[in-house]
Scaffold this motif. Structure first.
Motif, PDB file in Angstrom:
ATOM      1  N   VAL A 148      20.119  -3.423   8.829  1.00 13.24           N
ATOM      2  CA  VAL A 148      20.091  -4.193   7.690  1.00 13.24           C
ATOM      3  C   VAL A 148      19.795  -5.727   7.966  1.00 13.24           C
ATOM      4  O   VAL A 148      18.853  -6.430   7.340  1.00 13.24           O
ATOM      5  CB  VAL A 148      21.198  -3.925   6.729  1.00 13.24           C
ATOM      6  CG1 VAL A 148      21.250  -4.938   5.320  1.00 13.24           C
ATOM      7  CG2 VAL A 148      21.181  -2.749   6.119  1.00 13.24           C
ATOM      8  N   ARG A 149      20.490  -6.097   8.858  1.00 16.51           N
ATOM      9  CA  ARG A 149      20.538  -7.590   9.103  1.00 16.51           C
ATOM     10  C   ARG A 149      19.085  -8.182   9.764  1.00 16.51           C
ATOM     11  O   ARG A 149      18.612  -9.117   9.508  1.00 16.51           O
ATOM     12  CB  ARG A 149      21.498  -8.023  10.302  1.00 16.51           C
ATOM     13  CG  ARG A 149      21.850  -9.264  10.341  1.00 16.51           C
ATOM     14  CD  ARG A 149      22.798  -9.800  11.551  1.00 16.51           C
ATOM     15  NE  ARG A 149      22.281  -9.445  12.811  1.00 16.51           N
ATOM     16  CZ  ARG A 149      21.393 -10.006  13.586  1.00 16.51           C
ATOM     17  NH1 ARG A 149      20.821 -11.084  12.955  1.00 16.51           N
ATOM     18  NH2 ARG A 149      21.091  -9.674  14.787  1.00 16.51           N
ATOM     19  N   ARG A 150      18.426  -7.030  10.392  1.00 18.28           N
ATOM     20  CA  ARG A 150      17.244  -7.381  11.002  1.00 18.28           C
ATOM     21  C   ARG A 150      15.986  -7.168  10.209  1.00 18.28           C
ATOM     22  O   ARG A 150      14.876  -7.643  10.653  1.00 18.28           O
ATOM     23  CB  ARG A 150      17.147  -6.705  12.551  1.00 18.28           C
ATOM     24  CG  ARG A 150      18.001  -6.796  13.525  1.00 18.28           C
ATOM     25  CD  ARG A 150      17.728  -6.031  14.656  1.00 18.28           C
ATOM     26  NE  ARG A 150      18.829  -6.398  15.804  1.00 18.28           N
ATOM     27  CZ  ARG A 150      18.502  -6.024  17.070  1.00 18.28           C
ATOM     28  NH1 ARG A 150      17.574  -5.191  17.358  1.00 18.28           N
ATOM     29  NH2 ARG A 150      19.418  -6.229  17.991  1.00 18.28           N
ATOM     30  N   ALA A 151      16.259  -6.325   9.208  1.00 17.96           N
ATOM     31  CA  ALA A 151      15.144  -5.924   8.354  1.00 17.96           C
ATOM     32  C   ALA A 151      14.110  -7.092   7.890  1.00 17.96           C
ATOM     33  O   ALA A 151      14.646  -8.086   7.570  1.00 17.96           O
ATOM     34  CB  ALA A 151      15.439  -5.165   7.157  1.00 17.96           C
ATOM     35  N   ARG A 152      12.720  -6.844   8.142  1.00 18.60           N
ATOM     36  CA  ARG A 152      11.909  -7.955   7.757  1.00 18.60           C
ATOM     37  C   ARG A 152      11.119  -7.612   6.449  1.00 18.60           C
ATOM     38  O   ARG A 152      10.822  -8.432   5.711  1.00 18.60           O
ATOM     39  CB  ARG A 152      10.890  -7.900   8.740  1.00 18.60           C
ATOM     40  CG  ARG A 152      11.376  -8.391   9.971  1.00 18.60           C
ATOM     41  CD  ARG A 152      10.243  -8.790  11.224  1.00 18.60           C
ATOM     42  NE  ARG A 152       9.449  -9.968  10.901  1.00 18.60           N
ATOM     43  CZ  ARG A 152       9.740 -11.118  11.007  1.00 18.60           C
ATOM     44  NH1 ARG A 152      10.782 -11.373  11.701  1.00 18.60           N
ATOM     45  NH2 ARG A 152       8.836 -12.077  10.950  1.00 18.60           N
ATOM     46  N   LEU A 153      11.004  -6.229   5.936  1.00 18.69           N
ATOM     47  CA  LEU A 153      10.646  -5.917   4.869  1.00 18.69           C
ATOM     48  C   LEU A 153      11.775  -5.268   3.843  1.00 18.69           C
ATOM     49  O   LEU A 153      12.606  -4.651   4.199  1.00 18.69           O
ATOM     50  CB  LEU A 153       9.494  -4.582   5.127  1.00 18.69           C
ATOM     51  CG  LEU A 153       8.593  -5.113   5.969  1.00 18.69           C
ATOM     52  CD1 LEU A 153       7.208  -3.957   6.096  1.00 18.69           C
ATOM     53  CD2 LEU A 153       7.687  -6.070   5.083  1.00 18.69           C
ATOM     54  N   ASP A 154      11.546  -5.250   2.513  1.00 12.90           N
ATOM     55  CA  ASP A 154      12.403  -4.720   1.680  1.00 12.90           C
ATOM     56  C   ASP A 154      12.608  -3.286   1.938  1.00 12.90           C
ATOM     57  O   ASP A 154      13.559  -2.673   1.576  1.00 12.90           O
ATOM     58  CB  ASP A 154      11.687  -4.869   0.234  1.00 12.90           C
ATOM     59  CG  ASP A 154      12.110  -6.476  -0.307  1.00 12.90           C
ATOM     60  OD1 ASP A 154      13.089  -6.955   0.243  1.00 12.90           O
ATOM     61  OD2 ASP A 154      11.533  -6.841  -1.273  1.00 12.90           O
ATOM     62  N   SER A 155      11.652  -2.576   2.276  1.00 10.90           N
ATOM     63  CA  SER A 155      11.531  -1.284   2.512  1.00 10.90           C
ATOM     64  C   SER A 155      12.446  -0.823   3.501  1.00 10.90           C
ATOM     65  O   SER A 155      13.237   0.216   3.775  1.00 10.90           O
ATOM     66  CB  SER A 155      10.273  -0.653   2.560  1.00 10.90           C
ATOM     67  OG  SER A 155       9.515  -1.044   3.762  1.00 10.90           O
TER      68      SER A 155
ATOM     69  N   ALA B  63       0.808  -1.232   0.087  1.00 12.60           N
ATOM     70  CA  ALA B  63       0.000  -0.024  -0.129  1.00 12.60           C
ATOM     71  C   ALA B  63       0.776   1.223  -0.049  1.00 12.60           C
ATOM     72  O   ALA B  63       0.124   2.433  -0.083  1.00 12.60           O
ATOM     73  CB  ALA B  63      -0.872   0.009   1.330  1.00 12.60           C
ATOM     74  N   GLY B  64       2.270   1.261   0.011  1.00 11.25           N
ATOM     75  CA  GLY B  64       2.992   2.191   0.012  1.00 11.25           C
ATOM     76  C   GLY B  64       3.227   3.002   1.573  1.00 11.25           C
ATOM     77  O   GLY B  64       4.054   3.991   1.691  1.00 11.25           O
ATOM     78  N   LEU B  65       2.648   2.212   2.380  1.00 15.55           N
ATOM     79  CA  LEU B  65       2.640   2.879   3.678  1.00 15.55           C
ATOM     80  C   LEU B  65       4.189   2.723   4.692  1.00 15.55           C
ATOM     81  O   LEU B  65       4.771   3.277   5.278  1.00 15.55           O
ATOM     82  CB  LEU B  65       1.859   2.275   4.773  1.00 15.55           C
ATOM     83  CG  LEU B  65       0.299   2.614   4.323  1.00 15.55           C
ATOM     84  CD1 LEU B  65      -0.537   1.761   5.219  1.00 15.55           C
ATOM     85  CD2 LEU B  65       0.042   4.013   4.462  1.00 15.55           C
ATOM     86  N   ASP B  66       5.015   1.787   3.860  1.00 13.61           N
ATOM     87  CA  ASP B  66       6.154   1.466   4.446  1.00 13.61           C
ATOM     88  C   ASP B  66       7.309   1.370   3.111  1.00 13.61           C
ATOM     89  O   ASP B  66       7.907   0.555   2.991  1.00 13.61           O
ATOM     90  CB  ASP B  66       6.282  -0.010   5.071  1.00 13.61           C
ATOM     91  CG  ASP B  66       5.924  -0.155   6.488  1.00 13.61           C
ATOM     92  OD1 ASP B  66       5.909   1.144   7.033  1.00 13.61           O
ATOM     93  OD2 ASP B  66       5.333  -1.018   6.700  1.00 13.61           O
ATOM     94  N   SER B  67       7.070   2.598   2.568  1.00 14.37           N
ATOM     95  CA  SER B  67       8.183   2.827   1.449  1.00 14.37           C
ATOM     96  C   SER B  67       9.589   3.113   1.764  1.00 14.37           C
ATOM     97  O   SER B  67       9.531   3.237   3.135  1.00 14.37           O
ATOM     98  CB  SER B  67       7.548   3.798   0.556  1.00 14.37           C
ATOM     99  OG  SER B  67       7.879   5.031   1.183  1.00 14.37           O
ATOM    100  N   PRO B  68      10.407   2.985   0.943  1.00 15.36           N
ATOM    101  CA  PRO B  68      11.809   3.159   1.573  1.00 15.36           C
ATOM    102  C   PRO B  68      12.004   4.538   1.885  1.00 15.36           C
ATOM    103  O   PRO B  68      12.500   4.975   2.789  1.00 15.36           O
ATOM    104  CB  PRO B  68      12.689   2.959   0.281  1.00 15.36           C
ATOM    105  CG  PRO B  68      11.905   2.089  -0.543  1.00 15.36           C
ATOM    106  CD  PRO B  68      10.464   2.067  -0.405  1.00 15.36           C
ATOM    107  N   ALA B  69      11.292   5.491   1.146  1.00 15.04           N
ATOM    108  CA  ALA B  69      11.150   6.876   1.528  1.00 15.04           C
ATOM    109  C   ALA B  69      10.663   6.987   2.938  1.00 15.04           C
ATOM    110  O   ALA B  69      11.346   7.702   3.851  1.00 15.04           O
ATOM    111  CB  ALA B  69      10.619   7.945   0.580  1.00 15.04           C
ATOM    112  N   THR B  70       9.510   6.441   3.173  1.00 11.69           N
ATOM    113  CA  THR B  70       8.896   6.534   4.589  1.00 11.69           C
ATOM    114  C   THR B  70       9.851   5.896   5.745  1.00 11.69           C
ATOM    115  O   THR B  70      10.122   6.491   6.741  1.00 11.69           O
ATOM    116  CB  THR B  70       7.538   5.913   4.504  1.00 11.69           C
ATOM    117  OG1 THR B  70       6.817   6.390   3.469  1.00 11.69           O
ATOM    118  CG2 THR B  70       6.812   6.000   6.114  1.00 11.69           C
ATOM    119  N   ALA B  71      10.370   4.582   5.305  1.00 10.56           N
ATOM    120  CA  ALA B  71      11.225   4.004   6.440  1.00 10.56           C
ATOM    121  C   ALA B  71      12.434   4.776   6.602  1.00 10.56           C
ATOM    122  O   ALA B  71      12.807   5.168   7.717  1.00 10.56           O
ATOM    123  CB  ALA B  71      11.498   2.856   5.724  1.00 10.56           C
TER     124      ALA B  71
END
Length: 165
Positions: free
Chosen positions: A95-102, A24-32
């Motif tokens: 980076v190691r802990r990230a669950r989402l690509d964003s 939905a774009g709520l967790d985009s890389p820009a937002t994160a």
């Protein structure tokens, strides 16, 4: 048809919800990335996402910069190398802990921003990457439309420096 939510563990449910938020774009890389840059650079584990909490140790290197955000530290010319190295380590762990690509993309940008800040602000490397690999990573990030202008400018200067050797 099997129930895809039969595994109702917190991690499974978070994964399911996370996929929806990212789509939905709520967790985009820009937002994160914006959230990471706005977060306080607290030397103590003030929140579960604070550098000290993520790294599992007090970050005394950040004490002189208390009250500033991570974004301010990355772009301020007076941020010392020890603080930048701590932010690099923090980003590496994110980076190691990230669950989402964003989240992974945002943490990777933060990682390279800390390296770029040290190279541009102090003329020093805080990574074991050779200059060619560093230039490639920076070039990849500079191609991302969600990278904020203040980081993009610094990364472009660091890329130019790394290409010169």
């Amino acid at each position: 048809m099997a129930d895809r939510t039969a595994d109702r563990s917190p991690h499974r449910m978070a994964d399911l919800l996370g996929v929806g938020r990212e789509a939905a774009g709520l967790d985009s890389p820009a937002t994160a990335l914006a959230a990471l840059l706005e977060a306080p650079a607290s030397p103590e584990p003030a929140s579960p996402a604070a550098p000290a909490a993520v790294l599992g140790r007090p970050c005394h290197e950040l004490r002189a910069h208390a009250g500033k955000s991570i974004g301010e530290l990355l772009t301020a010319p007076d941020t010392d190398l020890a603080a930048l190295a701590t932010l690099k380590d923090y980003a590496k762990e994110l980076v190691r802990r990230a669950r989402l690509d964003s989240q992974r993309s945002a943490a990777t940008a933060l990682y390279y921003a800390a390296i770029a800040a040290a190279l541009v602000g102090h003329g020093r490397r805080i990574t074991s990457y050779d200059m060619g690999k560093l230039a490639e990573g920076l070039a990849d990030l500079l191609a991302r439309p969600w990278l904020p202008p203040e980081l993009a400018g610094m990364m472009a200067r660091a890329r130019a420096a790394s290409e010169r050797g």
